[in-house]
Write an enzyme that holds these catalytic residues in place. Structure first.
Site, PDB file in Angstrom:
ATOM      1  N   ARG A 183      60.072  37.602  51.785  1.00 15.66           N
ATOM      2  CA  ARG A 183      58.678  37.368  51.401  1.00 15.66           C
ATOM      3  C   ARG A 183      57.945  36.549  52.457  1.00 15.66           C
ATOM      4  O   ARG A 183      58.505  35.588  53.000  1.00 15.66           O
ATOM      5  CB  ARG A 183      58.610  36.653  50.046  1.00 15.66           C
ATOM      6  CG  ARG A 183      59.178  37.493  48.948  1.00 15.66           C
ATOM      7  CD  ARG A 183      58.821  37.072  47.549  1.00 15.66           C
ATOM      8  NE  ARG A 183      59.604  37.903  46.646  1.00 15.66           N
ATOM      9  CZ  ARG A 183      59.346  39.176  46.367  1.00 15.66           C
ATOM     10  NH1 ARG A 183      58.269  39.755  46.876  1.00 15.66           N
ATOM     11  NH2 ARG A 183      60.138  39.874  45.578  1.00 15.66           N
ATOM     12  N   ASN A 211      51.272  43.934  63.754  1.00 14.35           N
ATOM     13  CA  ASN A 211      50.399  43.391  64.783  1.00 14.35           C
ATOM     14  C   ASN A 211      51.207  43.267  66.064  1.00 14.35           C
ATOM     15  O   ASN A 211      52.372  42.861  66.025  1.00 14.35           O
ATOM     16  CB  ASN A 211      49.874  42.012  64.360  1.00 14.35           C
ATOM     17  CG  ASN A 211      49.113  42.082  63.049  1.00 14.35           C
ATOM     18  OD1 ASN A 211      48.279  42.954  62.862  1.00 14.35           O
ATOM     19  ND2 ASN A 211      49.413  41.168  62.129  1.00 14.35           N
ATOM     20  N   GLU A 226      51.379  36.741  65.549  1.00 16.99           N
ATOM     21  CA  GLU A 226      51.737  35.313  65.564  1.00 16.99           C
ATOM     22  C   GLU A 226      53.190  35.103  65.959  1.00 16.99           C
ATOM     23  O   GLU A 226      53.509  34.170  66.684  1.00 16.99           O
ATOM     24  CB  GLU A 226      51.611  34.740  64.145  1.00 16.99           C
ATOM     25  CG  GLU A 226      50.306  34.117  63.770  1.00 16.99           C
ATOM     26  CD  GLU A 226      50.352  33.728  62.296  1.00 16.99           C
ATOM     27  OE1 GLU A 226      51.314  33.044  61.883  1.00 16.99           O
ATOM     28  OE2 GLU A 226      49.441  34.143  61.573  1.00 16.99           O
ATOM     29  N   VAL A 227      54.059  35.912  65.406  1.00 14.07           N
ATOM     30  CA  VAL A 227      55.501  35.717  65.610  1.00 14.07           C
ATOM     31  C   VAL A 227      56.026  36.846  66.510  1.00 14.07           C
ATOM     32  O   VAL A 227      55.943  38.026  66.134  1.00 14.07           O
ATOM     33  CB  VAL A 227      56.262  35.713  64.265  1.00 14.07           C
ATOM     34  CG1 VAL A 227      57.753  35.482  64.501  1.00 14.07           C
ATOM     35  CG2 VAL A 227      55.699  34.644  63.329  1.00 14.07           C
ATOM     36  N   HIS A 260      57.850  42.880  63.362  1.00 12.34           N
ATOM     37  CA  HIS A 260      57.907  42.886  61.892  1.00 12.34           C
ATOM     38  C   HIS A 260      56.831  43.800  61.336  1.00 12.34           C
ATOM     39  O   HIS A 260      55.753  43.946  61.918  1.00 12.34           O
ATOM     40  CB  HIS A 260      57.746  41.478  61.318  1.00 12.34           C
ATOM     41  CG  HIS A 260      56.564  40.729  61.855  1.00 12.34           C
ATOM     42  ND1 HIS A 260      56.577  40.142  63.098  1.00 12.34           N
ATOM     43  CD2 HIS A 260      55.348  40.467  61.337  1.00 12.34           C
ATOM     44  CE1 HIS A 260      55.419  39.548  63.313  1.00 12.34           C
ATOM     45  NE2 HIS A 260      54.646  39.739  62.259  1.00 12.34           N
TER      46      HIS A 260
HETATM   47  P1  5GP Z   1      51.890  38.279  62.458  1.00  7.92           P
HETATM   48  O1  5GP Z   1      50.538  37.667  62.610  1.00  7.92           O
HETATM   49  O2  5GP Z   1      52.816  37.894  63.572  1.00  7.92           O
HETATM   50  O3  5GP Z   1      51.812  39.756  62.232  1.00  7.92           O
HETATM   51  O4  5GP Z   1      52.468  37.723  61.095  1.00  7.92           O
HETATM   52  C1  5GP Z   1      53.371  36.669  61.004  1.00  7.92           C
HETATM   53  C2  5GP Z   1      53.581  36.397  59.526  1.00  7.92           C
HETATM   54  O5  5GP Z   1      54.707  35.567  59.399  1.00  7.92           O
HETATM   55  C3  5GP Z   1      52.400  35.692  58.849  1.00  7.92           C
HETATM   56  O6  5GP Z   1      51.928  36.503  57.780  1.00  7.92           O
HETATM   57  C4  5GP Z   1      53.000  34.368  58.367  1.00  7.92           C
HETATM   58  O7  5GP Z   1      52.526  33.970  57.109  1.00  7.92           O
HETATM   59  C5  5GP Z   1      54.494  34.671  58.336  1.00  7.92           C
HETATM   60  N1  5GP Z   1      55.354  33.516  58.588  1.00  7.92           N
HETATM   61  C6  5GP Z   1      55.221  32.595  59.585  1.00  7.92           C
HETATM   62  N2  5GP Z   1      56.217  31.693  59.528  1.00  7.92           N
HETATM   63  C7  5GP Z   1      56.992  32.056  58.488  1.00  7.92           C
HETATM   64  C8  5GP Z   1      58.194  31.510  57.927  1.00  7.92           C
HETATM   65  O8  5GP Z   1      58.738  30.504  58.383  1.00  7.92           O
HETATM   66  N3  5GP Z   1      58.730  32.156  56.858  1.00  7.92           N
HETATM   67  C9  5GP Z   1      58.143  33.280  56.327  1.00  7.92           C
HETATM   68  N4  5GP Z   1      58.740  33.834  55.262  1.00  7.92           N
HETATM   69  N5  5GP Z   1      57.025  33.821  56.826  1.00  7.92           N
HETATM   70  C10 5GP Z   1      56.454  33.215  57.894  1.00  7.92           C
END
Ligand code: 5GP
Length: 126
Positions: A34, A96, A104-105, A109
């Site tokens: 989640r 993304n 962000e990460v 994913h």
């Molecule tokens: P992005 O912007 O990279 O597509 O999305 C990264 C997602 O990772 C965001 O929706 C954010 O809420 C989620 N996220 C960031 N850190 C953590 C974490 O430590 N645990 C979980 N479960 N989600 C995370």
């Protein structure tokens, strides 16, 4: 072109068990958990277990088994969350990539989101 993977990104740390996660489903090649800041009643992240930075890295460089394992886990998540078209009302799956994609990460994913009407696909800002 080689993709530069950061072994200290938050999802790498989740995969190593250094940070807890709320697991929804798992198989040999992928993990689903989640999102910590859900944008929908059901918001699950599906990640490959391998070191892939982004969708294009995964699509170009993962093995057929990894890609199949990842995709099958996505289908399992949709079913488990009750949003699959087998009995549910649908979902949105997005990824993304990079700065313009606002990733962000830096570990590939897919966001699987549902449980409500998801609205227009994009809201753009100048
Ligand atoms: P992005 O912007 O990279 O597509 O999305 C990264 C997602 O990772 C965001 O929706 C954010 O809420 C989620 N996220 C960031 N850190 C953590 C974490 O430590 N645990 C979980 N479960 N989600 C995370």
């Amino acid at each position: 072109m080689a993709f530069d993977y950061d072994d200290n990104n938050i999802f790498a740390r989740i995969l190593r068990g250094e940070i807890p996660n709320d697991t929804v489903a798992e198989n040999l090649h992928a993990l689903a958990f989640r999102d910590i800041a859900p944008k929908a009643p059901s918001h699950v992240l599906v990640i490959p277990k391998g070191r892939y930075v982004s969708f294009d890295d995964f699509a170009a460089n993962a093995s057929a088994e990894e890609i199949a394992g990842f995709m099958r886990l996505c289908a399992e998540v949709a079913r488990k969350e009750g949003v699959s078209l087998e009995g549910g009302n649908g979902f949105r799956a997005i990824t993304n990539a990079g700065p313009d994609g606002v990733q962000e990460v830096p570990h590939f994913h897919l966001h699987i989101m549902g449980g409500r009407m998801m609205g227009p696909m994009l809201s753009l800002r100048d």
